[in-house]
Design an enzyme around this catalytic site. Structure first.
Site, short mmCIF file in Angstrom:
data_model
loop_
_atom_site.label_atom_id
_atom_site.label_comp_id
_atom_site.label_asym_id
_atom_site.label_seq_id
_atom_site.Cartn_x
_atom_site.Cartn_y
_atom_site.Cartn_z
N ARG A 230 0.80 -1.22 -0.11
CA ARG A 230 -0.22 -0.02 0.03
C ARG A 230 0.66 1.35 -0.01
NH1 ARG A 230 -3.06 -2.87 3.70
NH2 ARG A 230 -4.74 -4.04 2.63
N LYS B 231 2.79 11.24 -10.96
CA LYS B 231 1.77 10.49 -12.03
C LYS B 231 2.75 9.21 -11.96
CE LYS B 231 -1.45 13.51 -14.25
NZ LYS B 231 -1.80 13.81 -15.68
N GLU C 105 8.59 18.06 -24.74
CA GLU C 105 7.86 18.29 -23.30
C GLU C 105 8.68 19.68 -23.02
OE1 GLU C 105 5.46 16.73 -22.67
OE2 GLU C 105 5.52 14.49 -22.64
N LYS D 41 6.25 23.10 -14.02
CA LYS D 41 5.71 21.84 -13.83
C LYS D 41 5.48 21.72 -12.19
CE LYS D 41 4.65 17.05 -14.44
NZ LYS D 41 4.57 15.79 -14.98
N GLU E 174 -5.27 16.73 -10.80
CA GLU E 174 -5.65 16.98 -11.92
C GLU E 174 -7.24 17.39 -12.13
OE1 GLU E 174 -3.91 15.45 -15.39
OE2 GLU E 174 -5.62 15.33 -16.51
N ARG F 150 -3.98 21.16 -13.88
CA ARG F 150 -2.98 20.16 -14.26
C ARG F 150 -3.19 19.53 -15.54
NH1 ARG F 150 0.47 15.66 -10.83
NH2 ARG F 150 1.68 14.93 -12.58
N ASN G 279 -1.11 18.42 -20.60
CA ASN G 279 -1.46 17.39 -21.60
C ASN G 279 -1.46 17.84 -22.94
OD1 ASN G 279 -1.27 14.51 -20.49
ND2 ASN G 279 -3.07 15.40 -19.27
N HIS H 96 -1.23 16.00 -25.92
CA HIS H 96 -1.41 14.64 -25.70
C HIS H 96 -2.68 13.65 -26.01
CE1 HIS H 96 2.05 16.07 -23.41
NE2 HIS H 96 2.25 14.71 -22.78
N HIS I 99 -1.44 10.57 -27.53
CA HIS I 99 -1.60 9.34 -26.88
C HIS I 99 -2.39 8.37 -28.09
CE1 HIS I 99 -1.57 10.42 -22.35
NE2 HIS I 99 -0.16 10.42 -22.98
N HIS J 251 7.20 8.53 -27.23
CA HIS J 251 6.08 9.37 -26.43
C HIS J 251 6.11 10.78 -26.98
CE1 HIS J 251 3.43 11.02 -23.57
NE2 HIS J 251 4.27 11.62 -23.37
P1 NAD Z 1 12.08 5.55 -22.03
O1 NAD Z 1 11.92 5.54 -20.68
O2 NAD Z 1 11.56 4.68 -22.85
O3 NAD Z 1 13.72 5.86 -22.46
C1 NAD Z 1 14.09 6.13 -23.84
C2 NAD Z 1 15.18 5.19 -24.21
O4 NAD Z 1 16.47 5.63 -23.75
C3 NAD Z 1 15.01 3.92 -23.40
O5 NAD Z 1 15.41 2.89 -24.40
C4 NAD Z 1 16.00 3.98 -22.45
O6 NAD Z 1 16.53 2.60 -22.02
C5 NAD Z 1 16.96 4.82 -22.94
N1 NAD Z 1 17.93 5.54 -21.88
C6 NAD Z 1 17.33 6.07 -21.00
N2 NAD Z 1 18.29 6.83 -20.45
C7 NAD Z 1 19.41 6.79 -21.14
C8 NAD Z 1 20.59 7.59 -21.17
N3 NAD Z 1 21.20 8.28 -20.22
N4 NAD Z 1 21.50 7.04 -22.04
C9 NAD Z 1 21.25 6.19 -23.13
N5 NAD Z 1 19.83 5.58 -23.52
C10 NAD Z 1 19.08 5.96 -22.21
O7 NAD Z 1 11.10 6.83 -22.74
P2 NAD Z 1 11.24 8.68 -21.93
O8 NAD Z 1 10.93 9.30 -23.22
O9 NAD Z 1 12.05 8.54 -21.17
O10 NAD Z 1 9.67 8.32 -21.36
C11 NAD Z 1 8.59 8.02 -21.91
C12 NAD Z 1 7.56 7.87 -21.16
O11 NAD Z 1 7.18 8.73 -19.92
C13 NAD Z 1 6.20 7.41 -21.73
O12 NAD Z 1 5.72 6.18 -21.24
C14 NAD Z 1 5.22 8.44 -20.94
O13 NAD Z 1 3.63 7.99 -20.95
C15 NAD Z 1 6.05 8.73 -19.65
N6 NAD Z 1 5.45 10.17 -19.27
C16 NAD Z 1 4.94 9.99 -17.96
C17 NAD Z 1 4.95 11.37 -17.35
C18 NAD Z 1 4.41 11.60 -16.02
O14 NAD Z 1 3.93 12.70 -15.54
N7 NAD Z 1 4.35 10.53 -15.08
C19 NAD Z 1 5.00 12.43 -18.18
C20 NAD Z 1 5.51 12.39 -19.38
C21 NAD Z 1 5.77 11.25 -20.05
N1 GLY Z 2 2.58 15.05 -17.99
C1 GLY Z 2 1.40 15.20 -17.50
C2 GLY Z 2 1.31 15.49 -16.32
O1 GLY Z 2 2.27 15.27 -15.49
O2 GLY Z 2 0.21 15.76 -15.54
#
Ligand code: NAD
Ligand code: GLY
Length: 370
Positions: free
Chosen positions: A125, A147, A189, A231, A241, A245, A249, A252, A256, A269
């Site tokens: 939890r 998130k 972003e 942010k 949100e 918030r 998006n 997005h 998405h 993404h």
């Molecule tokens: P990712 O996590 O897939 O990383 C991208 C690639 O880069 C991967 O292959 C990873 O192994 C590689 N990598 C990571 N760091 C590295 C480094 N320093 N050197 C070399 N390679 C490296 O993609 P991302 O773009 O970081 O994240 C996308 C995700 O984030 C999506 O799933 C999206 O939905 C999510 N997201 C979440 C929020 C939130 O608020 N929680 C906001 C925006 C995006």
């Molecule tokens: N990336 C969208 C959020 O954090 O709300």
């Protein structure tokens, strides 16, 4: 460098307060890792790619604070942001006898961060976790704000929880190894924060985009800091949100739909968000909110950042179906973040035919989506 000389951005929500530290060389800076929740056990959640690069440095940094540091590696990529991967974390936590004080460290991009965060939100939890983002996208967005989620085949980030990290540590050195395509994805972003909140920042990005693409350290530091400040302010005002918030998006809803429609991982993404922002800006122009020149200006910057500005061909019904599976949808109605005026965003319901007209204008195979 000391942690004190790192740039610090504070995040404060009704239930949590934590710092985002931004600097080069954070792994080697002991004070950056001090004062985190105490626990004998810590688990690093990462993937093979990032673990090979930074796993040992992180383990060394936190071994002063935890007697037992273990690692669980998840398959790399958006296509693996699933229950199966999440269960690997739970399997590991249970096999290691982890208790509810165990601290999880998310080492990687947004995929690892979202999954480690979801595991931390739900294991016993809720246990504490620390974000150690290693992509630009994760440093400017996903590691901040609590998130956490996994994808469902029918919709992106559809299963998740809010769970704030205890700290976010953005070591700018990690961006040196990021593949160029991933750097561009992160810039989407960064660019996003301009139209929704700060056009002076947008002006700055336009001027410094080449420096950002060349990984100029000072430019990256400023981009990460300003993005995190915006942010943090938004999340501080509306953690769950219920209103504001949603502006984060921007782009997005289209993005998405592209990610889910093309199969997770086909478009990154950030690429889907970059293209989605152009469509959302044009939707705003279609509603008479911003001039066409604003859309062109945004599209130019997105393209210069190395991101796609043309949407993939998908049938109109498919677009509507995919966009309908969106957390902003209410009573079956799709809602979009539009730009009311450059630097100010809002949530709007828009007639399907208007949305489809905009999509058709920006679709790869001209007319295919009409
Ligand atoms: P990712 O996590 O897939 O990383 C991208 C690639 O880069 C991967 O292959 C990873 O192994 C590689 N990598 C990571 N760091 C590295 C480094 N320093 N050197 C070399 N390679 C490296 O993609 P991302 O773009 O970081 O994240 C996308 C995700 O984030 C999506 O799933 C999206 O939905 C999510 N997201 C979440 C929020 C939130 O608020 N929680 C906001 C925006 C995006
Ligand atoms: N990336 C969208 C959020 O954090 O709300």
């Amino acid at each position: 460098m000391t942690a004190a000389s790192a740039c610090t951005v504070a995040v404060a929500t009704p239930d949590a307060r934590y710092d985002i530290l931004i600097a080069a060389g954070l792994f080697a800076e002991p004070s950056a890792w001090a004062g985190l929740p105490a626990s004998a056990q810590a688990v690093i959640v990462s993937n093979p790619t990032v673990n090979a690069l930074y796993g040992d440095a992180l383990a060394a940094a936190i071994s002063r604070h935890h007697q037992n540091v273990s690692r669980v590696l998840l398959p790399d990529g958006e296509a693996h942001k699933t229950w199966d991967s999440l269960n690997l974390v739970f399997d590991h936590l249970l096999a290691q006898g982890c208790d509810r004080k165990t601290v999880l460290y998310a080492l990687g991009g947004g995929v690892v961060g979202d999954m480690a965060g979801f595991a931390a939100a739900t294991y016993m939890r809720g246990v504490p976790f620390v974000q150690v983002p290693t992509t630009l996208l994760a440093q400017v967005d996903s590691s901040v704000g609590g998130k956490t989620a996994i994808n469902h085949p029918l919709g992106k980030n559809m299963i998740g929880a809010f769970h704030q990290p205890a700290r976010v540590l953005c070591d700018l050195d990690t961006l040196d190894t990021l593949p160029p395509r991933e750097l561009s994805a992160g810039l989407a972003e960064v660019i996003k924060y301009g139209p929704i909140a700060d056009m002076a920042f947008f002006d700055w990005i336009e001027v410094h985009l080449d420096a950002l693409l060349a990984r100029d350290r000072a430019a990256l530091a400023r981009a990460v800091r300003r993005s995190c400040e915006i942010k943090a302010a938004v999340v501080g005002e509306d953690e769950r949100e219920s209103g504001l918030r949603a502006i984060l998006n921007f782009g997005h809803t289209f993005g998405h739909a592209i990610e889910a429609g093309q199969g997770y991982g086909a478009w990154l993404h950030g690429e889907a968000v970059g293209c989605g922002m152009v469509l959302a800006a044009d939707l705003s122009a279609e509603l008479g909110l911003v001039p066409a020149e604003f859309v062109q200006r945004l599209a130019r910057l997105v393209q210069r950042a190395g991101l796609p500005v043309r949407a993939p061909a998908m049938a109109p019904a498919r677009w509507l179906e995919l966009m309908g599976v969106d957390k902003k949808a209410e009573a079956g109605a799709i809602r979009f973040i539009v730009i009311e005026s450059p630097g100010r965003a809002a949530l709007r319901q828009v007639p399907d035919e208007t949305v489809l007209r905009v999509i058709a204008r920006h679709t790869e195979t001209a007319g295919a989506a009409a």
